[in-house]
Each structure stands twice: as C-alpha cells, then as structure tokens.
Motif scaffolding. Sequence first.
Motif, PDB file in Angstrom:
ATOM      1  N   ALA A  21       0.814  -1.204   0.000  1.00  0.00           N
ATOM      2  CA  ALA A  21       0.000   0.000   0.000  1.00  0.00           C
ATOM      3  C   ALA A  21       0.851   1.259   0.000  1.00  0.00           C
ATOM      4  N   GLY A  22       0.242   2.332  -0.518  1.00  0.00           N
ATOM      5  CA  GLY A  22       0.866   3.638  -0.387  1.00  0.00           C
ATOM      6  C   GLY A  22       0.538   4.278   0.938  1.00  0.00           C
ATOM      7  N   TYR A  23      -0.736   4.164   1.374  1.00  0.00           N
ATOM      8  CA  TYR A  23      -1.112   4.755   2.656  1.00  0.00           C
ATOM      9  C   TYR A  23      -2.188   3.973   3.402  1.00  0.00           C
ATOM     10  N   THR A  24      -2.806   2.955   2.789  1.00  0.00           N
ATOM     11  CA  THR A  24      -3.764   2.124   3.513  1.00  0.00           C
ATOM     12  C   THR A  24      -3.025   1.326   4.583  1.00  0.00           C
ATOM     13  N   ALA A  25      -3.477   1.443   5.826  1.00  0.00           N
ATOM     14  CA  ALA A  25      -2.739   0.840   6.935  1.00  0.00           C
ATOM     15  C   ALA A  25      -2.855  -0.680   6.981  1.00  0.00           C
ATOM     16  N   ASP A  26      -4.016  -1.211   6.660  1.00  0.00           N
ATOM     17  CA  ASP A  26      -4.266  -2.649   6.749  1.00  0.00           C
ATOM     18  C   ASP A  26      -3.863  -3.320   5.436  1.00  0.00           C
ATOM     19  N   PRO A  27      -2.853  -4.198   5.444  1.00  0.00           N
ATOM     20  CA  PRO A  27      -2.420  -4.840   4.190  1.00  0.00           C
ATOM     21  C   PRO A  27      -3.532  -5.605   3.484  1.00  0.00           C
ATOM     22  N   GLN A  28      -4.375  -6.308   4.233  1.00  0.00           N
ATOM     23  CA  GLN A  28      -5.456  -7.059   3.607  1.00  0.00           C
ATOM     24  C   GLN A  28      -6.501  -6.128   2.994  1.00  0.00           C
ATOM     25  N   ALA A  29      -6.770  -5.022   3.678  1.00  0.00           N
ATOM     26  CA  ALA A  29      -7.711  -4.044   3.131  1.00  0.00           C
ATOM     27  C   ALA A  29      -7.172  -3.456   1.830  1.00  0.00           C
ATOM     28  N   PHE A  30      -5.846  -3.245   1.783  1.00  0.00           N
ATOM     29  CA  PHE A  30      -5.279  -2.716   0.543  1.00  0.00           C
ATOM     30  C   PHE A  30      -5.403  -3.715  -0.596  1.00  0.00           C
ATOM     31  N   VAL A  31      -5.139  -4.977  -0.346  1.00  0.00           N
ATOM     32  CA  VAL A  31      -5.249  -5.989  -1.398  1.00  0.00           C
ATOM     33  C   VAL A  31      -6.669  -6.016  -1.948  1.00  0.00           C
ATOM     34  N   ARG A  32      -7.665  -5.901  -1.083  1.00  0.00           N
ATOM     35  CA  ARG A  32      -9.052  -5.855  -1.552  1.00  0.00           C
ATOM     36  C   ARG A  32      -9.306  -4.590  -2.364  1.00  0.00           C
ATOM     37  N   ARG A  33      -8.755  -3.489  -1.885  1.00  0.00           N
ATOM     38  CA  ARG A  33      -8.939  -2.227  -2.601  1.00  0.00           C
ATOM     39  C   ARG A  33      -8.295  -2.296  -3.986  1.00  0.00           C
ATOM     40  N   ARG A  34      -7.099  -2.823  -4.055  1.00  0.00           N
ATOM     41  CA  ARG A  34      -6.408  -2.934  -5.341  1.00  0.00           C
ATOM     42  C   ARG A  34      -7.183  -3.819  -6.307  1.00  0.00           C
ATOM     43  N   ALA A  35      -7.715  -4.937  -5.818  1.00  0.00           N
ATOM     44  CA  ALA A  35      -8.501  -5.826  -6.686  1.00  0.00           C
ATOM     45  C   ALA A  35      -9.707  -5.094  -7.254  1.00  0.00           C
ATOM     46  N   ALA A  36     -10.383  -4.303  -6.425  1.00  0.00           N
ATOM     47  CA  ALA A  36     -11.540  -3.536  -6.891  1.00  0.00           C
ATOM     48  C   ALA A  36     -11.126  -2.508  -7.934  1.00  0.00           C
ATOM     49  N   ALA A  37     -10.015  -1.815  -7.670  1.00  0.00           N
ATOM     50  CA  ALA A  37      -9.549  -0.781  -8.594  1.00  0.00           C
ATOM     51  C   ALA A  37      -9.127  -1.377  -9.931  1.00  0.00           C
ATOM     52  N   TYR A  38      -8.420  -2.512  -9.896  1.00  0.00           N
ATOM     53  CA  TYR A  38      -7.993  -3.155 -11.138  1.00  0.00           C
ATOM     54  C   TYR A  38      -9.204  -3.572 -11.965  1.00  0.00           C
ATOM     55  N   ARG A  39     -10.190  -4.167 -11.308  1.00  0.00           N
ATOM     56  CA  ARG A  39     -11.368  -4.637 -12.036  1.00  0.00           C
ATOM     57  C   ARG A  39     -12.124  -3.463 -12.664  1.00  0.00           C
ATOM     58  N   ALA A  40     -12.299  -2.383 -11.919  1.00  0.00           N
ATOM     59  CA  ALA A  40     -13.001  -1.222 -12.450  1.00  0.00           C
ATOM     60  C   ALA A  40     -12.245  -0.592 -13.611  1.00  0.00           C
ATOM     61  N   TYR A  41     -10.913  -0.553 -13.516  1.00  0.00           N
ATOM     62  CA  TYR A  41     -10.106  -0.009 -14.607  1.00  0.00           C
ATOM     63  C   TYR A  41     -10.333  -0.820 -15.880  1.00  0.00           C
ATOM     64  N   PHE A  42     -10.235  -2.134 -15.772  1.00  0.00           N
ATOM     65  CA  PHE A  42     -10.471  -2.978 -16.944  1.00  0.00           C
ATOM     66  C   PHE A  42     -11.861  -2.737 -17.515  1.00  0.00           C
ATOM     67  N   GLU A  43     -12.857  -2.631 -16.654  1.00  0.00           N
ATOM     68  CA  GLU A  43     -14.229  -2.470 -17.124  1.00  0.00           C
ATOM     69  C   GLU A  43     -14.450  -1.173 -17.885  1.00  0.00           C
ATOM     70  N   HIS A  44     -13.597  -0.188 -17.686  1.00  0.00           N
ATOM     71  CA  HIS A  44     -13.822   1.120 -18.308  1.00  0.00           C
ATOM     72  C   HIS A  44     -12.827   1.458 -19.406  1.00  0.00           C
ATOM     73  N   MET A  45     -11.948   0.547 -19.761  1.00  0.00           N
ATOM     74  CA  MET A  45     -10.949   0.829 -20.777  1.00  0.00           C
ATOM     75  C   MET A  45     -11.149  -0.055 -22.006  1.00  0.00           C
ATOM     76  N   PRO A  46     -10.807   0.466 -23.197  1.00  0.00           N
ATOM     77  CA  PRO A  46     -10.964  -0.312 -24.438  1.00  0.00           C
ATOM     78  C   PRO A  46      -9.818  -1.309 -24.612  1.00  0.00           C
ATOM     79  N   LEU A  47      -9.779  -2.282 -23.702  1.00  0.00           N
ATOM     80  CA  LEU A  47      -8.755  -3.319 -23.699  1.00  0.00           C
ATOM     81  C   LEU A  47      -9.313  -4.612 -24.272  1.00  0.00           C
TER      82      LEU A  47
END
Length: 505
Positions: free
Chosen positions: A238-264
């Motif tokens: 994480a850059g600033y999320t204190a809980d490592p597990q919470a960050f992993v969940r956050r990253r998974a959500a962000a990656y999925r949303a990025y894919f869903e909105h890009m012409p990949l």
Amino acid sequence: MLDRRRLLGRAAALAAMQFLAGGMRARPAQSRVRTTVDPFALGVASGEPTADGFVLWTRIAGMTEDRTVGYEIAEDAGFRRIVRHGRALSPAARGGAVHLEVRGLEPGRPYFYRFHFGEAVSRTGTVATIAPAPERLRLALTSCQHWEHGWFSAYRDMIAAGVEAVLQVGDYIYERSFGAGPNVRSFGAGDPQTLEDYRARHALYRSDPDLAAAHAAMPFLVSWDDHEVENDYLADRAGYTADPQAFVRRRAAAYRAYFEHMPLRPSALRPGGEVRLYRSTSWGDLAAAHILDTRQYRTPSACIAEGETAGGPIARCARAGEDVGSMLGPAQEAWFARTVAERPVRWSLVTQQTLFARLALPEGPNSLYPQFWDGYAAARTRMLDALEAANTRNAVILGGDVHSFWINDVKRDFARSDSAAVATEIVTSCLASHNGPEALFGPAPALNPHVRFLNNTHAGYVLLDIRRDRIEGMLRAVSDLADSQATCRELRTFTIEDRRPGALL
C-alpha cells in the motif's frame, strides 16, 4: 497520408459533436426494449488498433443480469455502407462493460461504429485500422488528469489536431483530493474503496464531455500508474492504507473497475485479478509503442531501507550498487527484451509512466527520488542493455507522472558529461492538475546537464508527428485549467532525427 489525416480529422470532429445527440435515437422497428435513461451515458471508446481491426468498448451501467447489445461498423458516417454488425455480450459481472474485439477489416482506413440497446443508439465513434506501411503517424502523449483540479479541454485540441492514437500513460483517475485547491469541481464522494466506488469514479470521469468526445474520436492505448488505486503503492504494498489485507481488496476492486472502463482486449483480464497491460502496438515498420506497466509488478527499491517507505527524496541510496529491485518485474523485463528484438522498427517508443533519466536533486550529489527510475538504477541499465542488444535504431522513452514537461538526453553514464546520448526522453506534463514541486524540479537543469528542457508551470500534452527520417514534437500548453473552454498553445517544439539520439531544440 495527408488526405487520410484530413479524413480522420473530419471523422473525429463528427464524433466530438455527437456527445449527446446519439443517445436516444430510434432503433429499427423490430426492437422491443424501452429505456427511460440513456444506457450509453458512459460513452463509447476504441483501442488496440491493428492492421485489420481494433477493440470497441461501451458500458451499460446498472446491469443486474447479462444482456447483449447490438453493434454496427460502417465505412461512412451515415451507416449506409455497413461492413460488420452483430451482438456483443454486456455481462453483469463486469458492470455491463462490452469489450468487442473486431478483426478481418481492411487495413489503413477509418471506420465508424455505434451500439444499440433496445430503442437507444449510442453516439458514433471513429477509429482507423493501421496501414501496412505508413509514412507518417500522429500521436498524443498524456497523463495525470485530476477531476477536481481542472477541465479536460486539452482533448479538444487533440481532436482538432487529427491525432491518430492517444498514449495515456497513467493517473487516468485520481482516488483522492490533493492540495488546497482551487478546484473547478468536486468528486462529490469520499475516496473509493470498493468495486462500486471505483466504478462510480470512472463513470464520473466519463461524464466529462471533452474526455468522452476524445474516446469516441480516437483510439486510446492505456496503462496505469498509482492513482488508479492509491498514491505511491507498488505491487501488493500500500501507499497509505494501513491494513495490508484491506489494501489488497482495494487494489482488486480498482484493477477490475479499470479494466471495465478501458478499451482493452478481453484477454487483458487474467485469472486472479491481474490485468495484463504490457503489450506492443506497431504501425508497420515505422514505429512501435511498447507499453509498459511500472506499478503492478514493481518490487521494492534497493534504495529504501527495510521497513521504510519511498514517500519523497532521500539523501542517498541505502544499498547503492546492489542489483535488486525492478520497476517491471522479471516476466515483463524478459518480455520487453524479447519484443524489441523481435519487432525491429524505425522508432521504438518505450511508453512507461515516470521520469527515466537521472535526476540529481538540490539535497546533494547522491540525493535521489526513489519513486523514479533513479530508485531502480540496475533495472534502468537492464532496459538500456535490452535496447542495445536489439540494435534498436531509435529509442524514445515516453513518460508522465511528474506534472511537468521534460526533454532529456538518456545516457549510459549520467555522471560523465561527455557520455553520449543513447536515447531521447520526452515527459508530458499533467493534462489537468497542479504542477510539480518547484523546489524539487526548479534547480534540475543546473544540476543535470542532460536535462535539455523543463517547464513546471503549465499543464498540457505532447503532440508527436512521426516520420521516417525524424520525429517533430510539440509541447502543447493549456491556457487556463479553470476555463472549461480553454485552448492550447505551442509551448516548445523539438525534433529527433533518425539515428541521432537527443532532441534538437
């Protein structure tokens, strides 16, 4: 090529004018589904152009079950000469996102496309297949668009310029507010944490009319940096999320949303949540954009002591000389070395996220900013080794991240003033955000002879006209980020000549 560019420009202008006009026109009579809101409010987009096709994108927001959407691809804006039509899946599990991979079209010509859902018809988009042997190519390099800090008016300038593809090298969205303002608009929500939060942030960005028009007018070749997830993260740290597990969940959500909105391509989404963004796009033997991902696989820098973070400049590298740490990770490094060797072209555009050249800082001769490639000196050397081993004709390193314009000579040994340039680096400023820290960047030209040009007071983008014997580039500056009708002007021009590393200013 000139006639084709004019045709592309006219097609792009048509797409730009149709931001709202195409949303709710009547479909042919056989349709039965009726809608009360525009299902194509998030727009349309294209990407991944090849000689015989491309990827088309749209997203039907709010889907609770799998549906299909119709599509048409035509040779003309009136859709009288339709060359491809059919239906594509809009899966609820992917937020209703459509990633349609189109193949088998004629090379080197523009196409028009649109989607249907019930009685609704999307706006018209334009995209061109790649010519077998292009003589010229016009690209735009852009990065760092903070919703709150400025309007995205630079995209209007790209459309008017007839840009054939946009290289978006990261910080497409921002996850949080930065600085005290002034702001031109608000996120209207807290920092995203969940998949729905990140979907909403991307949807907010797509409501910007200039960004939506740009996606409809030009293919985007995208990669991310850190703000698509959170500031200064690397891999699963994480850059600033204190809980490592919470960050992993956050990253998974962000990656999925990025894919869903890009012409990949659909295949970009891999099992386990990886989004494979490193890839290469070639325009015949004229140029190739080798698109890199410097976040997902990055390992800790050798310059950061165990237990510390890389939040800012440091006085010296903690383990200077140790060959540890990678911006790309071993698999991507191997892919890059293999790809530049297998795809010889006149202009190799190494499209990555941040500052590549050495940057000596005011804190002292050994000071460095470890978030840049300075924190990964051995990995930087390996990249230059790969380019040399491939006998690369012209290497041009493209980047963003630092909210300022840079033109640098890339050298094997930055400590030696007589060391010859082996590549040219072009860094774009932010498209819409605050500029970089003046105390850090202002002294850079005096401390770094290889920094040929620096501007830390303007936002904008880089326009690249690529020809066989040279690249003619222009730094385009936005007149006023607070003005939604702002224009762009020429800030600086440069030329890179064939087989002559280093820009002519």
